[in-house]
Design an enzyme around this catalytic site. Structure first.
Site, PDB file in Angstrom:
ATOM      1  N   GLU A 198     -15.646  42.037 -27.011  1.00 50.22           N
ATOM      2  CA  GLU A 198     -15.692  41.082 -25.901  1.00 50.22           C
ATOM      3  C   GLU A 198     -14.663  41.483 -24.849  1.00 50.22           C
ATOM      4  O   GLU A 198     -13.563  41.939 -25.183  1.00 50.22           O
ATOM      5  CB  GLU A 198     -15.409  39.675 -26.429  1.00 50.22           C
ATOM      6  CG  GLU A 198     -15.690  38.559 -25.452  1.00 50.22           C
ATOM      7  CD  GLU A 198     -15.636  37.188 -26.142  1.00 50.22           C
ATOM      8  OE1 GLU A 198     -16.367  36.995 -27.143  1.00 50.22           O
ATOM      9  OE2 GLU A 198     -14.853  36.339 -25.697  1.00 50.22           O
ATOM     10  N   ASP A 253     -13.037  39.629 -21.496  1.00 44.33           N
ATOM     11  CA  ASP A 253     -13.003  38.269 -20.953  1.00 44.33           C
ATOM     12  C   ASP A 253     -12.215  38.124 -19.660  1.00 44.33           C
ATOM     13  O   ASP A 253     -11.072  38.584 -19.557  1.00 44.33           O
ATOM     14  CB  ASP A 253     -12.318  37.322 -21.949  1.00 44.33           C
ATOM     15  CG  ASP A 253     -13.075  37.149 -23.230  1.00 44.33           C
ATOM     16  OD1 ASP A 253     -14.256  37.496 -23.274  1.00 44.33           O
ATOM     17  OD2 ASP A 253     -12.469  36.650 -24.201  1.00 44.33           O
ATOM     18  N   GLU A 299     -11.224  34.423 -17.958  1.00 43.75           N
ATOM     19  CA  GLU A 299     -11.322  32.971 -18.035  1.00 43.75           C
ATOM     20  C   GLU A 299     -10.421  32.387 -16.959  1.00 43.75           C
ATOM     21  O   GLU A 299      -9.249  32.776 -16.840  1.00 43.75           O
ATOM     22  CB  GLU A 299     -10.920  32.449 -19.414  1.00 43.75           C
ATOM     23  CG  GLU A 299     -11.908  32.792 -20.511  1.00 43.75           C
ATOM     24  CD  GLU A 299     -11.532  32.183 -21.848  1.00 43.75           C
ATOM     25  OE1 GLU A 299     -12.418  31.635 -22.510  1.00 43.75           O
ATOM     26  OE2 GLU A 299     -10.351  32.250 -22.221  1.00 43.75           O
TER      27      GLU A 299
END
Length: 291
Positions: A106, A108, A110
């Site tokens: 993953e 990311d 955010e």
């Protein structure tokens, strides 16, 4: 990605990854109908303006999200986002690549909401084979709620670069030589979502969502991807030139390194590689080589 220098990917590496250089397979900019599915949130996710605009919203019942139709194994992926304006405390807008399963990889972004007038925190993380805990956080040098800005992931066999408006903010290098796993085998889809994270998102959960400001809306446009896309069990790599995908071997040049250091000096607010309370027995091995 910021300024780059090009080197050729070793031929055997390309073959070992089952990458077949093909004609252009690029995510069509401004065509969300073609490239994405709204995967949760019912009417809270909307594709508008003939596919040129996508919005996600959060209310006191549910958030919403979308995912790409394609799976990618390496790529240069750009998306323009305009984040929730006003009092967004307790909300998180996530924008990330992820494979499936407990040993997922993953990459990311955010975006952690905050009280009106206070800055967003950009939270980044990299998971490899199900292991994360590689957080770096940044403030931005602009207000991300008043206009669209481009958030990019450049992922190739050598490195992962997180960029904002073509300015690199983080690099995660392939350090398999010292025992650090690197995401290079599992295809990933692109996802985004907006959701209630007021247990932790703003000041460690001290500031909760004020639902009188709902719905909270994040907007998207200008998606593009030059990437290796999974099709018919094979990975095909896009390029503006037949038989040549230079982004597979790009890395930051001197100007890119300077911009990276500028961001990390002036806007980084957390780096797991300096958190002695979290790692009292020594930092993870990749910390010795982080730019």
């Amino acid at each position: 990605m910021a300024s780059v220098s090009l080197t050729n990917v070793p031929f055997l590496l390309v073959i070992s990854l089952s990458i077949f250089i093909s004609s252009i397979i690029v995510g069509s900019a401004n065509n969300f109908y073609k490239d994405f599915d709204i995967n949760w949130g019912d009417y809270r996710g909307k594709i508008l303006n003939h596919g040129e605009l996508l919005t996600l919203s959060l209310d006191n019942i549910s958030g919403s999200g979308f995912q790409s139709k394609e799976e990618y194994l390496f790529g240069k992926i750009d998306m323009q986002l305009k984040l929730v304006s006003g009092n967004s405390a307790g909300t998180v807008t996530a924008y990330y690549l992820s494979s499936a399963g407990p040993t997922r990889d993953e990459i990311d972004f955010e975006f952690l909401g905050n009280l009106s007038g206070q800055p967003y925190i950009v939270h980044t993380n990299v998971y490899t084979q199900g292991k994360g805990e590689r957080e770096q956080q940044f403030y931005l040098w602009f207000d991300p709620t008043t206009d669209f800005h481009t958030y990019s992931v450049h992922w190739n066999p050598l490195t992962i670069v997180f960029s904002v408006d073509n300015i690199p903010i983080r690099v995660f290098k392939n350090l398999e030589s010292i025992g650090v796993a690197f995401p290079k085998h599992q295809p990933m889809k692109l996802y985004s979502s907006i959701w209630n994270a007021d247990e932790w998102a703003t000041r460690g959960g001290l500031v909760k969502i004020d639902w009188t400001y709902a719905p909270f809306i994040a907007s998207y446009r200008g998606f593009s991807a030059s990437a290796c896309s999974l099709a018919s069990g094979k990975h095909f790599c896009s390029s503006s030139k037949p038989n040549y995908s230079p982004w597979l071997s790009e890395k930051l040049d001197l100007m890119g390194e300077k911009r990276l250091k500028w961001v990390q000096k002036n806007y980084m607010v957390y780096n797991y590689c300096t958190d002695t309370e979290r790692f009292p027995r020594g930092f993870p091995p990749e910390c010795k080589a982080i730019s």
